[in-house]
Motif scaffolding. Structure first.
Motif, PDB file in Angstrom:
ATOM      1  N   SER A 130       0.835  -1.206   0.000  1.00  0.00           N
ATOM      2  CA  SER A 130       0.000   0.000   0.000  1.00  0.00           C
ATOM      3  C   SER A 130       0.874   1.263   0.000  1.00  0.00           C
ATOM      4  O   SER A 130       0.577   2.235  -0.704  1.00  0.00           O
ATOM      5  CB  SER A 130      -0.955   0.013   1.195  1.00  0.00           C
ATOM      6  OG  SER A 130      -0.238   0.027   2.413  1.00  0.00           O
TER       7      SER A 130
ATOM      8  N   HIS B 288      -6.742  -1.414   0.628  1.00  0.00           N
ATOM      9  CA  HIS B 288      -5.644  -2.202   0.042  1.00  0.00           C
ATOM     10  C   HIS B 288      -5.716  -3.688   0.338  1.00  0.00           C
ATOM     11  O   HIS B 288      -5.035  -4.468  -0.311  1.00  0.00           O
ATOM     12  CB  HIS B 288      -4.302  -1.645   0.495  1.00  0.00           C
ATOM     13  CG  HIS B 288      -3.880  -0.467  -0.322  1.00  0.00           C
ATOM     14  ND1 HIS B 288      -3.205  -0.601  -1.510  1.00  0.00           N
ATOM     15  CD2 HIS B 288      -4.076   0.867  -0.142  1.00  0.00           C
ATOM     16  CE1 HIS B 288      -2.973   0.597  -2.032  1.00  0.00           C
ATOM     17  NE2 HIS B 288      -3.500   1.511  -1.216  1.00  0.00           N
TER      18      HIS B 288
ATOM     19  N   ASN C 285       6.493  -9.386   3.199  1.00  0.00           N
ATOM     20  CA  ASN C 285       6.787  -8.909   4.554  1.00  0.00           C
ATOM     21  C   ASN C 285       6.832 -10.068   5.552  1.00  0.00           C
ATOM     22  O   ASN C 285       6.773  -9.845   6.758  1.00  0.00           O
ATOM     23  CB  ASN C 285       5.761  -7.851   4.984  1.00  0.00           C
ATOM     24  CG  ASN C 285       4.335  -8.359   4.846  1.00  0.00           C
ATOM     25  OD1 ASN C 285       4.097  -9.582   4.742  1.00  0.00           O
ATOM     26  ND2 ASN C 285       3.368  -7.466   4.837  1.00  0.00           N
TER      27      ASN C 285
ATOM     28  N   LYS D 147       1.521 -14.757   4.125  1.00  0.00           N
ATOM     29  CA  LYS D 147       2.362 -14.993   2.934  1.00  0.00           C
ATOM     30  C   LYS D 147       2.785 -16.451   2.791  1.00  0.00           C
ATOM     31  O   LYS D 147       3.330 -16.821   1.755  1.00  0.00           O
ATOM     32  CB  LYS D 147       3.617 -14.099   2.978  1.00  0.00           C
ATOM     33  CG  LYS D 147       3.324 -12.617   3.086  1.00  0.00           C
ATOM     34  CD  LYS D 147       2.613 -12.090   1.853  1.00  0.00           C
ATOM     35  CE  LYS D 147       2.203 -10.643   2.044  1.00  0.00           C
ATOM     36  NZ  LYS D 147       1.473 -10.107   0.926  1.00  0.00           N
TER      37      LYS D 147
ATOM     38  N   GLU E  83      -4.532 -12.453  -0.984  1.00  0.00           N
ATOM     39  CA  GLU E  83      -3.856 -11.258  -1.509  1.00  0.00           C
ATOM     40  C   GLU E  83      -4.962 -10.453  -2.170  1.00  0.00           C
ATOM     41  O   GLU E  83      -5.610 -10.949  -3.089  1.00  0.00           O
ATOM     42  CB  GLU E  83      -2.902 -11.654  -2.620  1.00  0.00           C
ATOM     43  CG  GLU E  83      -1.439 -11.857  -2.441  1.00  0.00           C
ATOM     44  CD  GLU E  83      -0.653 -11.124  -1.432  1.00  0.00           C
ATOM     45  OE1 GLU E  83      -0.828  -9.897  -1.298  1.00  0.00           O
ATOM     46  OE2 GLU E  83       0.169 -11.750  -0.797  1.00  0.00           O
ATOM     47  N   SER E  84      -5.185  -9.241  -1.735  1.00  0.00           N
ATOM     48  CA  SER E  84      -6.236  -8.462  -2.383  1.00  0.00           C
ATOM     49  C   SER E  84      -5.862  -8.187  -3.839  1.00  0.00           C
ATOM     50  O   SER E  84      -6.709  -8.073  -4.708  1.00  0.00           O
ATOM     51  CB  SER E  84      -6.431  -7.142  -1.659  1.00  0.00           C
ATOM     52  OG  SER E  84      -5.288  -6.348  -1.858  1.00  0.00           O
TER      53      SER E  84
HETATM   54  O1  GMT Z   1       0.535  -7.811   1.906  1.00  0.00           O
HETATM   55  C1  GMT Z   1       0.692  -7.170   2.933  1.00  0.00           C
HETATM   56  O2  GMT Z   1       0.682  -7.680   4.050  1.00  0.00           O
HETATM   57  C2  GMT Z   1       0.909  -5.685   2.835  1.00  0.00           C
HETATM   58  C3  GMT Z   1      -0.332  -4.992   2.369  1.00  0.00           C
HETATM   59  C4  GMT Z   1      -0.204  -3.489   2.469  1.00  0.00           C
HETATM   60  O3  GMT Z   1      -1.175  -2.894   2.850  1.00  0.00           O
HETATM   61  O4  GMT Z   1       0.820  -2.921   2.180  1.00  0.00           O
HETATM   62  O5  GMT Z   1      -0.580  -5.371   1.014  1.00  0.00           O
HETATM   63  C5  GMT Z   1      -1.897  -5.223   0.556  1.00  0.00           C
HETATM   64  O6  GMT Z   1      -1.918  -4.129  -0.358  1.00  0.00           O
HETATM   65  C6  GMT Z   1      -1.137  -4.334  -1.547  1.00  0.00           C
HETATM   66  C7  GMT Z   1      -1.209  -3.071  -2.390  1.00  0.00           C
HETATM   67  O7  GMT Z   1      -2.493  -2.778  -2.802  1.00  0.00           O
HETATM   68  C8  GMT Z   1      -1.670  -5.556  -2.305  1.00  0.00           C
HETATM   69  O8  GMT Z   1      -0.910  -5.768  -3.471  1.00  0.00           O
HETATM   70  C9  GMT Z   1      -1.570  -6.788  -1.399  1.00  0.00           C
HETATM   71  O9  GMT Z   1      -2.135  -7.890  -2.070  1.00  0.00           O
HETATM   72  C10 GMT Z   1      -2.334  -6.536  -0.107  1.00  0.00           C
HETATM   73  N1  GMT Z   1      -2.076  -7.652   0.818  1.00  0.00           N
HETATM   74  C11 GMT Z   1      -3.035  -8.521   1.170  1.00  0.00           C
HETATM   75  O10 GMT Z   1      -4.173  -8.461   0.770  1.00  0.00           O
HETATM   76  C12 GMT Z   1      -2.597  -9.621   2.076  1.00  0.00           C
END
Ligand code: GMT
Length: 375
Positions: free
Chosen positions: A14, A121, A207, A212, A283-284
């Motif tokens: 994000s 995110h 991370n 993950k 993973e969003s």
């Molecule tokens: O994946 C993470 O734990 C970090 C998280 C973040 O907020 O930084 O990632 C989320 O946002 C990213 C950017 O939009 C997405 O690409 C990741 O898929 C999303 N992580 C999850 O949904 C677990």
């Protein structure tokens, strides 16, 4: 326009998206103000239209927890007033959307109208945000934003399922600057420092949080290296790293697995990579997968969340059920064992990222900022 961007300044997706967006907006002539507790890791100050305002937390012995939202919303009020910002674009709902709502209200009291755009995110919705501890405040601040976006259709559906949402949520995919990854190929390639010429390189970047499934990464690689001479690069840091290191030792493959820690040289690392592994529980979107594809790297991932919107099964890589270590290892082997197949997947991956180009996505955000003022 004059835009404030609020994000986590860390290595998380994000923060990376927010930072890249801010830099691209500044390049296009907008004035961009980052408001956060540290300078974002990927921020480079080559544009004079980029500003950074640090949110400083005062320590006080009475506080068991520092009230970050208070400091953040006060800083937002100060910056909006001083620089006449028109929009606050907050990335990650917790606590940014809530703090932005408070800032908006404080500014209204002074006769100033600032619009709030919230981008969801993923973990702010699926893992943390829907927890009873936060749910009420997250739902409230999403509904009070002027515009709300989600980074995939999957995340939009999750948000509508988990919360009582009255606002229209628009899907704006994350984006990537493909050229940056082409440039990484131009310089001297240090591949030789990481693997023997006959070895393939597999990479995982995250991370290292439980979501993950870094143990699955090690187990997948363990199967791959039995068939194909290879090395695994584990990039990033987090709570599961030690466990993953111990598993590599237990499987007696520690000499083939390189734990590299956090890196700002992701493009370079990916330029040496043959296959990217992302066996996440959810993973969003999977920005790391998109970054890999930008570096012409096929992706072996699960089919969870928004990953099927990014990684196309049989085209840019392969999708498997969560925990299907055997399936993911076989998919990686099938790509890696044949130079022609590998090259085809590499080309497909590079081609597919055009859908997520800056030229496509940036105007969507610009339209949204303008729309706040007409609706
Ligand atoms: O994946 C993470 O734990 C970090 C998280 C973040 O907020 O930084 O990632 C989320 O946002 C990213 C950017 O939009 C997405 O690409 C990741 O898929 C999303 N992580 C999850 O949904 C677990």
């Amino acid at each position: 326009m004059k835009i404030g961007i609020v994000c986590y300044p860390t290595f998380g997706g994000s923060g990376v998206v927010a930072t890249e967006l801010g830099m691209a907006l500044a390049d296009k002539g907008h004035e961009v103000h980052f408001i956060t507790y540290n300078q974002p890791v990927r921020l480079d100050f080559f544009s004079h239209r980029l500003h950074f305002h640090e949110v400083v937390l005062e320590e006080y012995p009475l506080f068991q927890y520092q009230p970050y939202e208070l400091a953040l919303s006060s800083k937002m009020v100060e910056v909006v007033q001083k620089y006449d910002l028109e929009v606050l674009h907050v990335h990650y709902a917790i606590p940014h959307a809530y703090a932005a709502y408070m800032a908006k209200k404080m500014l209204q009291d002074k006769g100033i109208d600032v619009k709030v755009v919230t981008t969801l995110h993923g973990t702010d919705i699926t893992l943390v945000g829907s927890h009873p501890t936060y749910k009420t405040a997250v739902e409230f601040s999403i509904n009070k934003s002027d515009e709300v976006t989600a980074v995939s259709n999957s995340l939009k559906e999750d948000t509508l399922r988990l919360f009582n949402i009255e606002k229209d949520i628009k899907v704006v995919y994350n984006f990537i600057d493909g050229e940056k990854y082409d440039k990484a190929h131009e310089g001297e390639c240090k591949r030789v420092a990481l693997a023997q010429p006959e070895e393939r390189i597999l990479t995982h970047i995250s991370n290292f949080r439980p979501v993950k499934r870094t143990d699955d990464v090690i187990r997948i690689f363990n199967k791959v290296q039995k068939e194909i001479p290879s090395k695994l690069l584990m990039v990033g840091d987090g709570p599961e790293r030690l466990k993953a290191e111990n598993l590599a030792k237990e499987l007696e493959i520690e000499d083939k697995v390189l734990f590299m820690g956090n890196s700002t040289e992701v493009a370079k690392i990916l330029c040496y990579t043959d296959v990217f592994l992302l066996p996440s529980e959810t993973e969003s979107f999977g920005l790391a997968a998109l970054e890999a594809m930008a570096a012409s790297t096929p992706v072996i991932s699960t089919n969870t969340g928004g990953l099927p919107e990014v990684n196309i099964d049989g085209v840019t890589g392969f999708l498997s059920e969560l925990g299907d270590i055997e399936g993911m290892a076989n998919n990686a082997i099938n790509i890696l064992k044949d130079e022609e197949v590998l090259n085809e997947f590499k080309e497909n991956a590079k081609e597919h990222i055009k859908l997520f180009s800056l030229d496509n996505i940036l105007p969507a955000y610009e339209r949204l900022y303008k729309k706040c003022y007409v609706s």
